[in-house]
Design an enzyme around this catalytic site. Sequence first.
Site, PDB file in Angstrom:
ATOM      1  N   GLU A  71       1.624 -16.647 -23.797  1.00  0.00           N
ATOM      2  CA  GLU A  71       0.173 -16.562 -23.556  1.00  0.00           C
ATOM      3  C   GLU A  71      -0.594 -16.147 -24.808  1.00  0.00           C
ATOM      4  O   GLU A  71      -1.778 -16.468 -24.938  1.00  0.00           O
ATOM      5  CB  GLU A  71      -0.142 -15.598 -22.402  1.00  0.00           C
ATOM      6  CG  GLU A  71       0.057 -14.120 -22.681  1.00  0.00           C
ATOM      7  CD  GLU A  71       1.471 -13.641 -22.437  1.00  0.00           C
ATOM      8  OE1 GLU A  71       1.655 -12.407 -22.344  1.00  0.00           O
ATOM      9  OE2 GLU A  71       2.385 -14.482 -22.344  1.00  0.00           O
ATOM     10  N   HIS A  81      10.213 -12.971 -17.183  1.00  0.00           N
ATOM     11  CA  HIS A  81       9.608 -12.693 -15.883  1.00  0.00           C
ATOM     12  C   HIS A  81      10.456 -13.174 -14.701  1.00  0.00           C
ATOM     13  O   HIS A  81      11.455 -12.557 -14.378  1.00  0.00           O
ATOM     14  CB  HIS A  81       8.184 -13.245 -15.858  1.00  0.00           C
ATOM     15  CG  HIS A  81       7.277 -12.540 -16.800  1.00  0.00           C
ATOM     16  ND1 HIS A  81       6.734 -13.154 -17.915  1.00  0.00           N
ATOM     17  CD2 HIS A  81       6.846 -11.265 -16.835  1.00  0.00           C
ATOM     18  CE1 HIS A  81       5.987 -12.278 -18.580  1.00  0.00           C
ATOM     19  NE2 HIS A  81       6.038 -11.130 -17.945  1.00  0.00           N
ATOM     20  N   ASP A  86       1.436 -10.463 -16.413  1.00  0.00           N
ATOM     21  CA  ASP A  86       0.844  -9.847 -17.596  1.00  0.00           C
ATOM     22  C   ASP A  86      -0.166 -10.737 -18.311  1.00  0.00           C
ATOM     23  O   ASP A  86      -0.497 -10.503 -19.471  1.00  0.00           O
ATOM     24  CB  ASP A  86       1.937  -9.428 -18.576  1.00  0.00           C
ATOM     25  CG  ASP A  86       2.783 -10.606 -19.054  1.00  0.00           C
ATOM     26  OD1 ASP A  86       2.592 -11.726 -18.526  1.00  0.00           O
ATOM     27  OD2 ASP A  86       3.622 -10.412 -19.948  1.00  0.00           O
ATOM     28  N   GLU A 142       3.037  -6.476 -11.262  1.00  0.00           N
ATOM     29  CA  GLU A 142       4.260  -6.582 -12.052  1.00  0.00           C
ATOM     30  C   GLU A 142       4.970  -5.236 -12.138  1.00  0.00           C
ATOM     31  O   GLU A 142       6.204  -5.165 -12.130  1.00  0.00           O
ATOM     32  CB  GLU A 142       3.958  -7.111 -13.450  1.00  0.00           C
ATOM     33  CG  GLU A 142       5.204  -7.361 -14.274  1.00  0.00           C
ATOM     34  CD  GLU A 142       4.920  -8.009 -15.618  1.00  0.00           C
ATOM     35  OE1 GLU A 142       5.656  -7.716 -16.574  1.00  0.00           O
ATOM     36  OE2 GLU A 142       3.971  -8.812 -15.706  1.00  0.00           O
TER      37      GLU A 142
END
Length: 249
Positions: free
Chosen positions: A104, A125, A134, A224
């Site tokens: 990202e 993840h 996130d 998360e």
Amino acid sequence: MGTGVLVVELHSKGGPFRFTAQDHTEFVDALYRIAQDRENKIVILTGAGGEFIPETDFSSFGNVADPGVWSQIHGEGVQLLENIANIRVPVIAAIEGRAHVHSEYALLANMIVFGEGATFHDVPHFAGGILPGDGIFTAWSYRAGAGRAETFLLNPQLLTAQTAHEWGVIAEVVPNGTALSRARELAKLYLKAREVTRRNTRVHFIQPLKERIVREVGYGLSLEGASAADLVKSMRAHNEPGVQKGKVA
């Protein structure tokens, strides 16, 4: 700084970058300072050793089931993405090799130049048992669409340059080893624009994604954190001697 083109190279002792908790902390301040320095006219984000971010040292983050530990991760994670989004000049990502962790960061650039052998992945993840909260879903769904982002993140597999280009996530595919040189060429092109125009264009283009970051990332990191705590609980129960089968510790 010469022309005002700042090359931000992610590396570990000069080699491929292995993302750690210390990096997570230091990035917050580094990116803030980059955003605040008006001598920067263009920012190029790249990796070292023919890679972008190939791996992470998850153990360096400590006990992620500890609320105090996750509170720091949560705060830094939000600030980090906001600080990238607050860079008010064009950002170019020059990607070689593996962009398998925190892709990202690259997706917050205006332009992504991808080596033909480079790949996207999401190693830390869902594949590792943790919710992708996130900001990676926010960035991928913005760039590729929600359906593609969900497919990519729920069943993480290598995403090739060709596919990423077809999805519209990356701007250009170039021969391996030339992504940074192509990014420098683009930087020269952008520098021909007047500074106010150049800066305001970045501000305008990033605004919709910035709004989503502000709305979604803090919430996603909270989810998360619960996911990470549950994973730690499961691992401890599995490793604890004498735990009865089917009994939750």
